[in-house]
Design a protein around this motif. Structure first.
Motif, mmCIF file in Angstrom:
data_model
loop_
_atom_site.group_PDB
_atom_site.id
_atom_site.type_symbol
_atom_site.label_atom_id
_atom_site.label_comp_id
_atom_site.label_asym_id
_atom_site.label_seq_id
_atom_site.Cartn_x
_atom_site.Cartn_y
_atom_site.Cartn_z
ATOM 1 N N GLY A 175 41.612 1.602 23.177
ATOM 2 C CA GLY A 175 40.841 2.770 23.553
ATOM 3 C C GLY A 175 41.812 3.856 23.961
ATOM 4 N N ARG A 176 41.468 5.098 23.764
ATOM 5 C CA ARG A 176 42.382 6.218 24.028
ATOM 6 C C ARG A 176 42.962 6.168 25.440
ATOM 7 N NH1 ARG A 176 45.519 9.587 21.296
ATOM 8 N NH2 ARG A 176 45.736 11.545 22.337
ATOM 9 N N LYS A 177 42.143 5.816 26.443
ATOM 10 C CA LYS A 177 42.640 5.821 27.826
ATOM 11 C C LYS A 177 43.507 4.609 28.149
ATOM 12 C CE LYS A 177 38.290 3.980 29.548
ATOM 13 N NZ LYS A 177 37.147 4.236 30.406
ATOM 14 N N PHE A 178 43.490 3.567 27.294
ATOM 15 C CA PHE A 178 44.282 2.364 27.542
ATOM 16 C C PHE A 178 45.527 2.274 26.673
ATOM 17 C CE2 PHE A 178 39.868 0.934 28.502
ATOM 18 C CZ PHE A 178 40.040 0.785 29.865
ATOM 19 N N ALA A 179 45.732 3.226 25.791
ATOM 20 C CA ALA A 179 46.848 3.150 24.841
ATOM 21 C C ALA A 179 48.189 3.217 25.565
ATOM 22 C CB ALA A 179 46.753 4.290 23.835
ATOM 23 N N PRO A 180 49.194 2.506 25.047
ATOM 24 C CA PRO A 180 50.540 2.592 25.629
ATOM 25 C C PRO A 180 51.045 4.032 25.579
ATOM 26 C CG PRO A 180 50.420 0.821 24.014
ATOM 27 C CD PRO A 180 49.142 1.583 23.918
ATOM 28 N N LYS A 181 51.757 4.446 26.596
ATOM 29 C CA LYS A 181 52.184 5.848 26.725
ATOM 30 C C LYS A 181 53.034 6.307 25.554
ATOM 31 C CE LYS A 181 50.114 6.285 30.592
ATOM 32 N NZ LYS A 181 48.719 6.577 30.475
ATOM 33 N N LYS A 182 53.921 5.445 25.042
ATOM 34 C CA LYS A 182 54.785 5.883 23.921
ATOM 35 C C LYS A 182 53.953 6.119 22.677
ATOM 36 C CE LYS A 182 56.190 1.507 21.978
ATOM 37 N NZ LYS A 182 57.239 0.751 21.394
ATOM 38 N N ASP A 208 35.676 -0.907 8.614
ATOM 39 C CA ASP A 208 36.892 -0.126 8.385
ATOM 40 C C ASP A 208 36.601 1.368 8.428
ATOM 41 O OD1 ASP A 208 38.298 -2.474 8.144
ATOM 42 O OD2 ASP A 208 38.355 -2.441 5.949
ATOM 43 N N SER A 209 35.475 1.762 7.883
ATOM 44 C CA SER A 209 35.074 3.167 7.897
ATOM 45 C C SER A 209 34.831 3.644 9.326
ATOM 46 C CB SER A 209 33.816 3.354 7.054
ATOM 47 O OG SER A 209 33.342 4.673 7.157
ATOM 48 N N ILE A 210 34.191 2.801 10.137
ATOM 49 C CA ILE A 210 33.925 3.146 11.539
ATOM 50 C C ILE A 210 35.237 3.304 12.292
ATOM 51 C CG2 ILE A 210 33.021 2.212 13.705
ATOM 52 C CD1 ILE A 210 30.721 1.006 12.009
ATOM 53 N N ILE A 211 36.186 2.395 12.065
ATOM 54 C CA ILE A 211 37.484 2.471 12.747
ATOM 55 C C ILE A 211 38.217 3.751 12.350
ATOM 56 C CG2 ILE A 211 39.769 1.396 12.905
ATOM 57 C CD1 ILE A 211 38.281 -1.315 12.871
ATOM 58 N N GLU A 212 38.191 4.096 11.060
ATOM 59 C CA GLU A 212 38.812 5.346 10.610
ATOM 60 C C GLU A 212 38.174 6.555 11.288
ATOM 61 O OE1 GLU A 212 38.876 5.818 6.382
ATOM 62 O OE2 GLU A 212 39.806 3.864 6.078
ATOM 63 N N ASP A 213 36.853 6.550 11.399
ATOM 64 C CA ASP A 213 36.146 7.660 12.044
ATOM 65 C C ASP A 213 36.509 7.768 13.521
ATOM 66 O OD1 ASP A 213 34.951 8.229 9.642
ATOM 67 O OD2 ASP A 213 33.033 7.285 10.157
ATOM 68 N N LEU A 214 36.634 6.624 14.205
ATOM 69 C CA LEU A 214 36.993 6.630 15.626
ATOM 70 C C LEU A 214 38.421 7.125 15.837
ATOM 71 C CD1 LEU A 214 35.323 3.304 16.817
ATOM 72 C CD2 LEU A 214 34.632 5.638 17.407
ATOM 73 N N VAL A 215 39.318 6.788 14.922
ATOM 74 C CA VAL A 215 40.691 7.297 15.005
ATOM 75 C C VAL A 215 40.690 8.808 14.786
ATOM 76 C CG1 VAL A 215 42.952 7.298 13.875
ATOM 77 C CG2 VAL A 215 41.821 5.145 14.365
ATOM 78 N N PHE A 216 39.934 9.252 13.783
ATOM 79 C CA PHE A 216 39.853 10.677 13.474
ATOM 80 C C PHE A 216 39.230 11.456 14.635
ATOM 81 C CE2 PHE A 216 37.819 14.388 11.447
ATOM 82 C CZ PHE A 216 38.954 14.970 10.902
ATOM 83 N N ALA A 217 38.259 10.851 15.315
ATOM 84 C CA ALA A 217 37.604 11.495 16.459
ATOM 85 C C ALA A 217 38.439 11.383 17.731
ATOM 86 C CB ALA A 217 36.234 10.878 16.690
ATOM 87 N N ASN A 218 39.605 10.740 17.639
ATOM 88 C CA ASN A 218 40.535 10.609 18.758
ATOM 89 C C ASN A 218 39.968 9.750 19.889
ATOM 90 O OD1 ASN A 218 43.116 11.094 19.494
ATOM 91 N ND2 ASN A 218 42.757 13.127 20.324
#
Length: 82
Positions: A69-76, A39-49
């Motif tokens: 992943g940032r490049k695969f996220a839905p556009k909305k 969970d901590s790793i996921i939070e860090d990855l979200v924070f790091a964009n």
């Protein structure tokens, strides 16, 4: 080992591609990492964009969490994240 764990989680999420990865899939596939650390790793990855977390609250009960992943996220979702 922390950097190796971060790489393992990020690689797994990126392999999900356009479909994304659910929270349950991460828990089932990466059991070698403790839940608190994961969970901590996921939070860090979200924070790091690096990743986007989308919660589907359309159905009653617990929301379904999908990670992209940032490049695969839905556009909305990208427009909401900025």
């Amino acid at each position: 080992t922390q950097e190796k764990d971060v790489g393992k989680v990020l690689d797994f999420i990126l392999r999900g591609g356009l479909k994304g990865v659910t929270g349950n899939e991460i828990c089932a596939s990466i059991r070698s990492i403790k839940k608190k650390d994961r969970d901590s790793i996921i939070e860090d990855l979200v924070f790091a964009n690096k990743i986007i977390v989308v919660k589907d609250t359309s159905k009653p009960g617990r929301p379904k969490t999908t990670l992209y992943g940032r490049k695969f996220a839905p556009k909305k979702e990208l427009s909401n994240a900025n």
